[in-house]
Design an enzyme around this catalytic site. Sequence first.
Site, PDB file in Angstrom:
ATOM      1  N   TRP A 102     -22.899  32.781  -1.145  1.00  0.00           N
ATOM      2  CA  TRP A 102     -21.571  31.920  -1.474  1.00  0.00           C
ATOM      3  C   TRP A 102     -20.574  32.631  -1.741  1.00  0.00           C
ATOM      4  CZ3 TRP A 102     -22.242  27.823   0.778  1.00  0.00           C
ATOM      5  CH2 TRP A 102     -23.609  27.038   1.060  1.00  0.00           C
ATOM      6  N   ASP A 171     -16.969  29.809  -8.924  1.00  0.00           N
ATOM      7  CA  ASP A 171     -17.813  28.729  -8.269  1.00  0.00           C
ATOM      8  C   ASP A 171     -18.989  28.470  -9.055  1.00  0.00           C
ATOM      9  OD1 ASP A 171     -19.366  27.392  -6.649  1.00  0.00           O
ATOM     10  OD2 ASP A 171     -19.312  28.848  -4.845  1.00  0.00           O
ATOM     11  N   LYS A 195     -25.483  19.010  -7.112  1.00  0.00           N
ATOM     12  CA  LYS A 195     -26.618  19.693  -7.908  1.00  0.00           C
ATOM     13  C   LYS A 195     -26.618  18.945  -9.159  1.00  0.00           C
ATOM     14  CE  LYS A 195     -25.084  23.318  -4.831  1.00  0.00           C
ATOM     15  NZ  LYS A 195     -26.136  23.294  -3.793  1.00  0.00           N
TER      16      LYS A 195
HETATM   17  N1  PMP Z   1     -21.039  27.312  -3.531  1.00  0.00           N
HETATM   18  C1  PMP Z   1     -22.462  27.374  -3.998  1.00  0.00           C
HETATM   19  C2  PMP Z   1     -22.745  28.224  -5.159  1.00  0.00           C
HETATM   20  C3  PMP Z   1     -23.346  26.441  -3.322  1.00  0.00           C
HETATM   21  O1  PMP Z   1     -24.457  26.484  -3.766  1.00  0.00           O
HETATM   22  C4  PMP Z   1     -22.872  25.740  -2.466  1.00  0.00           C
HETATM   23  C5  PMP Z   1     -23.560  24.661  -1.445  1.00  0.00           C
HETATM   24  N2  PMP Z   1     -25.141  24.820  -1.750  1.00  0.00           N
HETATM   25  C6  PMP Z   1     -21.523  25.768  -2.019  1.00  0.00           C
HETATM   26  C7  PMP Z   1     -20.626  26.650  -2.569  1.00  0.00           C
HETATM   27  C8  PMP Z   1     -20.843  24.952  -0.866  1.00  0.00           C
HETATM   28  O2  PMP Z   1     -20.810  23.693  -1.246  1.00  0.00           O
HETATM   29  P1  PMP Z   1     -20.409  22.637  -0.256  1.00  0.00           P
HETATM   30  O3  PMP Z   1     -21.423  22.405   0.716  1.00  0.00           O
HETATM   31  O4  PMP Z   1     -20.205  21.307  -1.297  1.00  0.00           O
HETATM   32  O5  PMP Z   1     -19.220  22.958   0.433  1.00  0.00           O
END
Ligand code: PMP
Length: 359
Positions: A102, A171, A195
């Site tokens: 991420w 994030d 989550k």
């Molecule tokens: N950052 C993290 C730490 C994630 O776990 C996720 C999705 N699992 C995201 C960003 C991306 O999120 P989204 O699918 O809502 O764009």
Amino acid sequence: MTRVYNFNAGPATMPLSVLEKAQSELLEIAGTGMSVMEMSHRSKEFQAIYDGAESGIRRLMEIPDEYAVLFLQGGASLQFAMIPMNLRRPGKSADYVDTGSWASKAFKEAKTTGSANLAWSGKAENYSRVPKTGELQLLPEAEYVHICTNETIGGIRWAQFPETRTPLVADMSSEILSRTIDVSRFSLIYAGAQKNLGPSGLAIVILRRELADRAPADTPIFLRYSTHIEERSMYNTPNTWGIYIVKLICEALESQGGVRQIQKINEEKAARLYRLIDSSGFWRSPVEKESRSLMNVVWRLPSEILEEQFVAQAKKAGLVGLKGHRSVGGIRASLYNAVSLEAVDALTAFMKEFERTNG
Ligand code: PMP
């Protein structure tokens, strides 16, 4: 109806009480003769729901007044783009700490619109830990430092956050509301909701209001934080259903004693699972102990065949969502707020039995 023990990484299990409340209000809410989904986002009834969601998050996270709380769309992924577009002024750079999938996606996106500095990367060590103080190569003149506080796929987290002289941006998608944090240490916090907060299709952004003035004049109106602050997340039609569920989740969490209380339970859940993983050579954690995530516990078995059997047999036993992310394999159990101690005990009991018959 049989509800399974759900260890999905997101969208993920929700408190049953929240689902039941939503079910009871699905056709009509608060004497309005309609569902939340049929209601104008500009109505006073919806405004009350919105205010409840915002004030719930503010109370639970003890967010100071100088921060705005936004409910946006585009998931956490759109924030990967909006953050550099708004916070990094022309000709300037920003620091990115690469702790896994991420964080590296955020870095990649930042590079599409300007300069970004890789302040540290855990890639060569298979993303098995977060950096230690002193390892970060930060630019003194960076506009901000970006971190991912919990890597959902790699299963690592920052137990302590780094001290930085430039604004810290985080994030927190996979650990928001799971542990107490001092919001004032961050300039911007963002999270996809799916989550710990609610359904997908919604992202929460918490930012110091003054940062919103930095966006260059050619930033598209929709992509400016200032637009959404001025319009209180109603510049366009927001995800009204998602905001409603966030409100219910905040109420449920407050009635459980808030973040302090849930953190204790989360620590206990993770401790029980890690204790078992460490108890024999059959299981193996690929993550350094101090960096272990409390929300996404990842581990390996002696072979991929055994891992496949483990996931399949667990599913038959009512334990679902245990397959590791397709990019890394292995096993992953996500232990978000709505995962009970009982679910973790069911998982560890299943693991003991699996080891007894296959070890
Ligand atoms: N950052 C993290 C730490 C994630 O776990 C996720 C999705 N699992 C995201 C960003 C991306 O999120 P989204 O699918 O809502 O764009």
